[in-house]
Scaffold this motif. Structure first.
Motif, short mmCIF file in Angstrom:
data_model
loop_
_atom_site.label_atom_id
_atom_site.label_comp_id
_atom_site.label_asym_id
_atom_site.label_seq_id
_atom_site.Cartn_x
_atom_site.Cartn_y
_atom_site.Cartn_z
N ARG A 16 0.84 -1.21 0.00
CA ARG A 16 0.00 0.00 0.00
C ARG A 16 0.87 1.25 0.00
NH1 ARG A 16 -4.28 -1.09 4.27
NH2 ARG A 16 -5.78 -2.17 2.98
N GLN A 46 2.53 1.82 -3.27
CA GLN A 46 1.58 2.32 -4.26
C GLN A 46 1.31 3.81 -4.05
OE1 GLN A 46 -2.28 0.63 -3.87
NE2 GLN A 46 -2.53 0.36 -6.07
N THR A 47 1.11 4.17 -2.80
CA THR A 47 0.81 5.57 -2.49
C THR A 47 1.97 6.46 -2.89
OG1 THR A 47 -0.27 4.71 -0.54
CG2 THR A 47 -0.02 7.07 -0.63
N GLN A 71 4.33 5.85 -5.02
CA GLN A 71 4.45 5.87 -6.48
C GLN A 71 3.50 6.92 -7.06
OE1 GLN A 71 6.66 3.46 -7.15
NE2 GLN A 71 6.97 4.54 -9.09
N HIS A 72 2.30 6.86 -6.55
CA HIS A 72 1.28 7.77 -7.05
C HIS A 72 1.67 9.22 -6.74
CE1 HIS A 72 -2.59 9.60 -7.74
NE2 HIS A 72 -2.59 10.05 -6.48
N SER A 73 2.26 9.44 -5.56
CA SER A 73 2.57 10.81 -5.13
C SER A 73 3.66 11.44 -5.99
CB SER A 73 3.04 10.82 -3.69
OG SER A 73 2.26 9.99 -2.93
N SER A 127 3.80 11.70 -8.97
CA SER A 127 3.21 12.48 -10.05
C SER A 127 2.92 13.92 -9.62
CB SER A 127 1.93 11.82 -10.54
OG SER A 127 1.02 11.84 -9.46
N THR A 186 6.50 9.52 1.93
CA THR A 186 6.16 10.24 0.69
C THR A 186 6.95 11.54 0.61
OG1 THR A 186 3.95 9.34 0.93
CG2 THR A 186 4.22 11.07 -0.70
#
Ligand code: SER
Length: 880
Positions: A752, A755-756, A758-760, A762, A791
């Motif tokens: 999780r 994934q978070t 990775q998304h951040s 962007s 993050t």
């Protein structure tokens, strides 16, 4: 001739013995069967039902020395102790009683003779004053015409509002109960002391001290305030032993009599207080309170948060706080039990056997109070830190007082040092509200009183019979006598004889049916009202009429189970005694048709091994199949043969002794099996603590025990099935499952996070510049704290140089944000994450902290992202 307190006590009893009185033992401090009273507070308490005509007197003339506690309830002296010379919470009351025998004439003459006769107390007559009720001409005439007392020493006391009962010379036990006019005898300590004769404006001073109260019991006061005449005229007198002793020893204060002098001197040695001990009020208080507490514990009261236990707790705490005033910081109160027993040898034999127990209870309570006090002080500190303004709410001060025992004075002192005032009005208001609540919960059980005062009696035949023919001798609805209870109406039925057991001794009341030719009454409970057994329930069909013949039938199945549980309770008590020791004393019990509950004194949780042993012993005794024998015998015979008795219970003259082989012998009025074997099987289902030093066991017997065993068996089978295991490997399987679960949880968390993060990454596309500094401010939702920081770190790496602010909005609208600054900016431009966080919380509110490269904050209000960026931008502009 000098008389010590023991002599005074004995002379009083000898005098009345000569006057034909039976010397009866005082009762315990816990009044028997009287919900109206917290503690025994007068010699007459144990005879209340005799005055009311409910019980027949065994003797017409009786004298006692009764230990009393006046703390809580109608007669409460707790707050006076330490401030006057005469008030005590614990004292002995010397009393002579006449039940329908002599009345005013002899009562007054006896009192005068004992006080003034040279062979007895030999007090100077001119030192004595008396008061009478203004409307009691008879007593006035006896004093003036028959007694050798100066006329001007007889004072009539009336009422300001012309109400017969509203006079200091009208004595009543409580708001409801026996009462009557009284005549009080005062002693004049001389003009060295301030105060005027009784009835005068200065009557409250310390010069004229009341020593003896002669009450002429004529009335019963009902709940509505009206007086009913009692069936016979009686006399109840009470003289404080300590007060009369102070006069006979030529001292003014109760605290200066022989026992108190010795006790106070021992206390001052133990607590090492060297100042003028006899003037030290805190020592008075401690000396008084150790007496009250020791005797209360001896008589079965244990500190708790309600009722009697709460009052005991307050007394102990008051003593400890006075100890603190004297500068004592160690646990000390329990140490005073030894000198107490030594100095009060005229009645202390009562305490010998319980000495260790009393000390243990006091130690536990003192430790508990230390902790509570500490928590109370911490809480006060917290309140003071958060306080805006300079007034501490009275409700808070009251809460600290009521829950943590913080005395108001202590709270005030601490506040004063910081320039804060305590709102006294709010404190008083909270106190009044609490008192009202307590009063409401103490409300007298009027139903009980009304039924027990009716001129009826019935007999219990339910030890041997469960069904019988009987007759309706009274019916009650909503606390009133009625002639009929109609269909579907509730009420109480009284029969002249009944097989129904009335709830008592922990055993619940029976259920069943009462049938007449025309009606059926479903009995849902059976209670005892004094000696009268009442059937509570509802008319299921027809009606029940006064005077009717009835067939009374107990629910046999339910009764059988109750009896089995009751017998098992006796076996359990005996087994606990064997396994844990003789300190296992019953504190309470409940026996119903489903289970039994047994509360007992024991200082720690029982180990599984001990529980199993107790269970085994009880089952062995069940299988030995002893006959359960019942013998009726005089109480003295039972006491001498060492039968188990409850500490706080008063027994009848003839008692039922129940024995199971030579394993258990107890006094008991309950119903039982005929042989132990009928119990079948006994299983303990729970063991837990219910108050400090008190444990509770719950257990089941017979078919309920079997069904519990079945239930657990089924449960186990289901577990085996779903884990595909058996009794050998089930535990290994469970621990394997648990560790696999933990591993999977960790893996999920890791994925999780990944994934978070990775998304951040962007987010980078939303970078903007303040001068030449890269700034990234983004809003995220519901991120775990660890993920939020990872993050921010990842973004820092990706950005290489810049300031990152992540605003994390939680489901509950709370916000936490993290600010990260890359190293180069800290060194080159002196941009600091902590400064940025402080700047944000200064404007938006909240709390925060951290380091120059990473800081965090929590903010209580929702903030738009734009507000945060304004703050960040303006600080960056300032710096750059
Ligand atoms: N009952 C009265 C009192 O307590 C006399 O014993 O003062």
């Amino acid at each position: 001739m000098y008389k010590n307190i023991g002599d005074v006590r004995q002379e009083f009893l000898n005098f009345f013995k000569r006057k034909g009185h039976e010397i009866v033992l005082g009762s315990t401090l816990i009044p028997n069967n009287d919900q109206t009273l917290l503690f025994t507070n007068s010699g007459m308490n144990q005879f209340k039902n005799v005055f009311l005509g409910i019980d027949k007197p065994l003797f017409r003339r009786v004298a006692t020395a009764q230990r009393c506690v006046r703390a809580g309830g109608k007669h409460n002296d707790l707050d006076n102790v330490g401030y006057t010379e005469r008030h005590l919470t614990f004292f002995e009351m010397l009393g002579n009683f006449s039940f329908g025998d002599y009345f005013k004439d002899e009562a007054i003459q006896f009192a005068w003779e004992l006080l003034t006769d040279p062979h007895w107390f030999n007090l100077p007559k001119n030192k004595l004053w008396v008061t009478v009720h203004s409307r009691d001409c008879e007593s006035y005439d006896i004093w003036v015409k028959k007694i050798d007392i100066p006329n001007e020493h007889v004072v009539k006391i009336g009422s300001n509002i012309n109400d017969f009962c509203d006079s200091d010379n009208f004595w009543q036990m409580g708001n409801v109960g026996p009462c009557g006019p009284c005549s009080e005898i005062f002693y004049d300590h001389g003009d060295r002391f301030y105060g005027g004769p009784p009835g005068s404006l200065e009557g409250f001073g310390e010069r004229y001290v009341e020593i003896w109260n002669l009450v002429f019991m004529e009335f019963y006061r009902q709940e509505n305030g009206l007086l009913l005449s009692l069936p016979m005229f009686s006399v109840d007198t009470g003289m404080g032993l300590e007060r009369i002793t102070s006069i006979l020893q030529g001292v003014h204060s109760s605290y200066s009599i022989d026992i108190f002098k010795k006790l106070i001197s021992s206390i001052s040695e133990i607590v090492q207080v060297n100042d003028d001990i006899y003037m030290n009020r805190s020592l008075y208080v401690i000396a008084d309170h150790i007496r009250a507490c020791s005797f209360l514990i001896q008589d079965g009261v244990i500190p708790s948060n309600e009722g009697r236990g709460y009052v005991l707790r307050r007394i102990i705490r008051r003593a400890i706080l006075h100890g603190k005033r004297l500068g004592i910081n160690d646990i000390f109160f329990y140490k005073l039990v030894t000198p107490l027993i030594e100095h009060m040898n005229h009645i202390a034999e009562l305490l010998y056997a319980s000495k260790n127990f009393i000390e243990k209870i006091l130690i536990t309570e003192e430790k508990l109070f230390e902790d509570t006090l500490k928590r109370g002080l911490e809480l006060l500190e917290k309140q003071l830190v958060q306080l805006t303004g300079n007034i501490l709410k009275g409700e808070i001060a009251f809460y600290l007082y009521d829950t943590y025992g913080l005395p108001l004075e202590l709270t005030k002192d601490i506040c004063l040092k910081r320039g804060i005032h305590v709102d006294q009005v709010g404190f008083d208001r909270s106190m009044i509200i609490q008192k009202k609540c307590t009063k409401a919960s103490n409300k007298f059980d009027a139903t009980c009183e009304n039924i027990s005062r009716c001129d009826i009696s019935n007999i219990f035949i339910g030890y041997n019979e469960l069904i019988c023919k009987s007759r309706v001798i009274a019916l009650f609805q909503e606390n009133k006598l009625v002639n009929k209870i109609s269909s579907e109406e509730e009420g109480i039925v009284i029969l002249n004889s009944t097989p129904f057991y009335g709830e008592s001794g922990g055993q619940i009341g029976d259920c069943g049916q009462l049938k007449t030719t025309s009606g059926v009454f479903q009995v849902t409970n059976t209670k005892k009202y004094g000696q009268i057994i009442g059937h509570l329930g509802i008319v299921k069909s027809g009606a029940i009429n006064f005077g009717e013949e009835i067939v009374a039938q107990v629910d046999q199945y339910k009764r059988k189970n109750i009896s089995l549980n009751h017998s098992a309770t006796h076996l359990l008590r005996a087994a606990l005694f064997h396994i844990l020791g003789p300190h296992v004393i019953q504190k309470g019990s409940l026996v119903n048709d489903r289970y039994l509950r047994f509360d007992f004194y024991h200082h720690e949780a029982m180990q599984n091994k001990q529980i199993n042993k107790v269970e085994n012993i009880v089952n062995e005794k069940i299988w030995e199949n002893f006959p359960i024998a019942v013998d009726e015998m005089p109480i003295e015979v039972a006491r001498n043969s060492g039968v188990v008795m409850l500490r706080n219970k008063q027994y009848d003259k003839i008692v039922r002794v129940l024995s199971m082989g030579n394993f258990s012998t107890e006094l008991c009025g309950g119903t039982h099996a005929t042989r132990t074997g009928e119990i079948g099987v006994f299983v303990i289902t729970k063991e837990y603590g219910i108050a400090s030093g008190i444990r509770r066991i719950e257990a089941v017997t017979s078919d309920v025990a079997l069904s519990i065993i079945h239930h657990y068996k089924m449960l186990l089978q289901n577990i085996f099935q779903s884990l595909q295991s058996d009794d050998k490997n089930v535990l290994t399987k469970i621990s394997e499952c648990k560790s696999r679960c933990r591993k999977l949880e960790k893996e999920i968390e890791y994925l999780r996070d990944k994934q978070t993060i990775q998304h951040s990454l962007s987010f980078i596309r939303d970078i903007y510049y303040v001068k030449d500094i890269r700034v990234l401010i983004k809003q995220v939702t519901n991120m775990a704290p660890k993920t939020l920081i990872s993050t921010a770190d990842c973004l820092k790496c990706k950005l290489k140089s810049g300031v990152i602010v992540l605003i994390n909005i939680h489901k509950n609208n709370k916000i936490n944000l993290v600010v990260a600054v890359t190293k180069d900016l800290i060194e080159r431009n002196r941009i600091n994450a902590l400064d940025l966080v402080h700047c944000i919380i200064n404007t938006l509110g909240g709390k925060g902290g951290g380091k120059p490269d990473l800081a965090q904050a929590g903010i209580n209000n929702m903030v738009p992202i734009s507000k945060v960026s304004i703050e960040v931008d303006s600080l960056l502009h300032d710096i750059l």
